[in-house]
Design an enzyme around this catalytic site. Structure first.
Site, PDB file in Angstrom:
ATOM      1  N   GLU A  99       0.847  -1.213   0.000  1.00  0.00           N
ATOM      2  CA  GLU A  99       0.000   0.000   0.000  1.00  0.00           C
ATOM      3  C   GLU A  99       0.871   1.246   0.000  1.00  0.00           C
ATOM      4  O   GLU A  99       1.955   1.248   0.585  1.00  0.00           O
ATOM      5  CB  GLU A  99      -0.860   0.019   1.268  1.00  0.00           C
ATOM      6  N   ASP A 100       0.386   2.317  -0.604  1.00  0.00           N
ATOM      7  CA  ASP A 100       1.106   3.585  -0.551  1.00  0.00           C
ATOM      8  C   ASP A 100       1.038   4.185   0.856  1.00  0.00           C
ATOM      9  O   ASP A 100       2.032   4.604   1.422  1.00  0.00           O
ATOM     10  CB  ASP A 100       0.565   4.580  -1.593  1.00  0.00           C
ATOM     11  N   ASP A 103      -4.228   5.296   6.080  1.00  0.00           N
ATOM     12  CA  ASP A 103      -4.778   6.516   6.676  1.00  0.00           C
ATOM     13  C   ASP A 103      -5.827   6.093   7.712  1.00  0.00           C
ATOM     14  O   ASP A 103      -5.494   5.808   8.851  1.00  0.00           O
ATOM     15  CB  ASP A 103      -5.349   7.359   5.529  1.00  0.00           C
ATOM     16  N   PHE A 153      -1.893  15.982   4.526  1.00  0.00           N
ATOM     17  CA  PHE A 153      -2.132  15.345   3.231  1.00  0.00           C
ATOM     18  C   PHE A 153      -0.856  15.419   2.413  1.00  0.00           C
ATOM     19  O   PHE A 153      -0.299  16.500   2.220  1.00  0.00           O
ATOM     20  CB  PHE A 153      -3.292  16.018   2.494  1.00  0.00           C
ATOM     21  N   ASP A 160      -1.287  10.913  -4.968  1.00  0.00           N
ATOM     22  CA  ASP A 160      -1.821  12.002  -5.789  1.00  0.00           C
ATOM     23  C   ASP A 160      -2.697  12.968  -5.011  1.00  0.00           C
ATOM     24  O   ASP A 160      -3.184  12.661  -3.920  1.00  0.00           O
ATOM     25  CB  ASP A 160      -2.683  11.416  -6.920  1.00  0.00           C
ATOM     26  N   ARG A 166       1.744  12.358  -8.803  1.00  0.00           N
ATOM     27  CA  ARG A 166       2.226  11.005  -8.481  1.00  0.00           C
ATOM     28  C   ARG A 166       3.694  10.839  -8.867  1.00  0.00           C
ATOM     29  O   ARG A 166       4.416  10.034  -8.295  1.00  0.00           O
ATOM     30  CB  ARG A 166       1.416   9.949  -9.246  1.00  0.00           C
TER      31      ARG A 166
HETATM   32  P1  IMP Z   1      -7.560   4.606   4.104  1.00  0.00           P
HETATM   33  O1  IMP Z   1      -8.597   3.606   3.644  1.00  0.00           O
HETATM   34  O2  IMP Z   1      -8.209   5.799   4.749  1.00  0.00           O
HETATM   35  O3  IMP Z   1      -6.491   3.990   4.970  1.00  0.00           O
HETATM   36  O4  IMP Z   1      -6.921   5.256   2.831  1.00  0.00           O
HETATM   37  C1  IMP Z   1      -6.037   4.639   2.042  1.00  0.00           C
HETATM   38  C2  IMP Z   1      -5.954   5.346   0.708  1.00  0.00           C
HETATM   39  O5  IMP Z   1      -6.308   6.745   0.787  1.00  0.00           O
HETATM   40  C3  IMP Z   1      -4.538   5.335   0.247  1.00  0.00           C
HETATM   41  O6  IMP Z   1      -4.245   4.157  -0.470  1.00  0.00           O
HETATM   42  C4  IMP Z   1      -4.457   6.593  -0.603  1.00  0.00           C
HETATM   43  O7  IMP Z   1      -4.833   6.306  -1.936  1.00  0.00           O
HETATM   44  C5  IMP Z   1      -5.448   7.545   0.017  1.00  0.00           C
HETATM   45  N1  IMP Z   1      -4.771   8.540   0.898  1.00  0.00           N
HETATM   46  C6  IMP Z   1      -4.811   8.608   2.234  1.00  0.00           C
HETATM   47  N2  IMP Z   1      -4.073   9.636   2.710  1.00  0.00           N
HETATM   48  C7  IMP Z   1      -3.533  10.226   1.627  1.00  0.00           C
HETATM   49  C8  IMP Z   1      -2.628  11.351   1.456  1.00  0.00           C
HETATM   50  O8  IMP Z   1      -2.164  12.004   2.398  1.00  0.00           O
HETATM   51  N3  IMP Z   1      -2.292  11.636   0.165  1.00  0.00           N
HETATM   52  C9  IMP Z   1      -2.750  10.946  -0.918  1.00  0.00           C
HETATM   53  N4  IMP Z   1      -3.588   9.890  -0.795  1.00  0.00           N
HETATM   54  C10 IMP Z   1      -3.970   9.534   0.471  1.00  0.00           C
END
Ligand code: IMP
Length: 176
Positions: A99-100, A103, A153, A160, A166
């Site tokens: 995963e990138d 969050d 963020f 992105d 990206r």
């Molecule tokens: P989660 O389900 O809230 O954990 O979100 C995961 C996804 O949200 C990541 O794979 C990202 O694509 C996106 N995301 C969360 N935080 C950021 C950020 O700070 N910048 C860009 N994308 C984010």
């Protein structure tokens, strides 16, 4: 690189990223040794991290991708959709989800459950380039984390803002 960088503040440099990827590769290689592992990148954000990471893993690696959408702008929608399914059968196999960023944790929790319950993976481990521990809305296990950051963020290195930035080789804080 003609970019308008007035809204950016570099948080993690290219050099720091390169060093951390070597460390992660060593840890993950030590864990899998000579066993095979199916590495699953979560599109689109993980594509650069995955490309760098797999070149530092010495185990037998197979690569696949899933598409998940949950974000609009800088907000998580909590409405998680699988937009691309696996093309490799992972039943009974070791899986490493790449995963990138973690969050809220909702995407990774959904995916871990999906891979075990729907796809029959033997074991699911997770490597995330970034983690925002303060943003969690669910408990989730992340086995390897590149860097922990605050609730800002961020963009770059695959991440992105509305499909832009990206390609930046570093991680920067995006300010609207
Ligand atoms: P989660 O389900 O809230 O954990 O979100 C995961 C996804 O949200 C990541 O794979 C990202 O694509 C996106 N995301 C969360 N935080 C950021 C950020 O700070 N910048 C860009 N994308 C984010």
């Amino acid at each position: 690189m003609p970019k308008n960088i007035k809204n950016f503040q570099i948080l993690i440099s290219e050099e720091e990223i390169a060093r951390r990827i070597i460390g992660l590769g060593q840890e993950i290689s030590g864990f899998y040794n000579d066993n095979s592992v199916i590495v699953i990148g979560v599109l689109k954000g993980s594509f650069i991290f995955l490309a760098d990471l797999v070149r530092r893993i010495n185990s037998d690696v197979h690569i696949d991708f899933v598409g998940i959408s949950s974000y609009a702008g800088t907000q998580s929608t909590q409405d998680i959709k699988l937009t691309r399914d696996l093309s490799i059968n992972v039943e009974g196999k070791n899986v490493l989800v790449v995963e990138d960023i973690i969050d809220t944790g909702l995407t990774i929790s959904y995916l871990q459950k999906y891979l075990v319950e729907k796809k029959g993976a033997r074991e699911v481990k997770t490597a995330a380039f970034l983690s925002k521990p303060l943003a969690r809305k669910t408990t989730c296990v992340v086995d390897w984390v590149g860097f922990e950051i605050g609730n800002e963020f961020v963009i770059g290195y695959g991440l992105d803002y509305n499909e832009r930035y990206r390609e930046l080789p570093y991680i920067a804080i995006y300010k609207e």
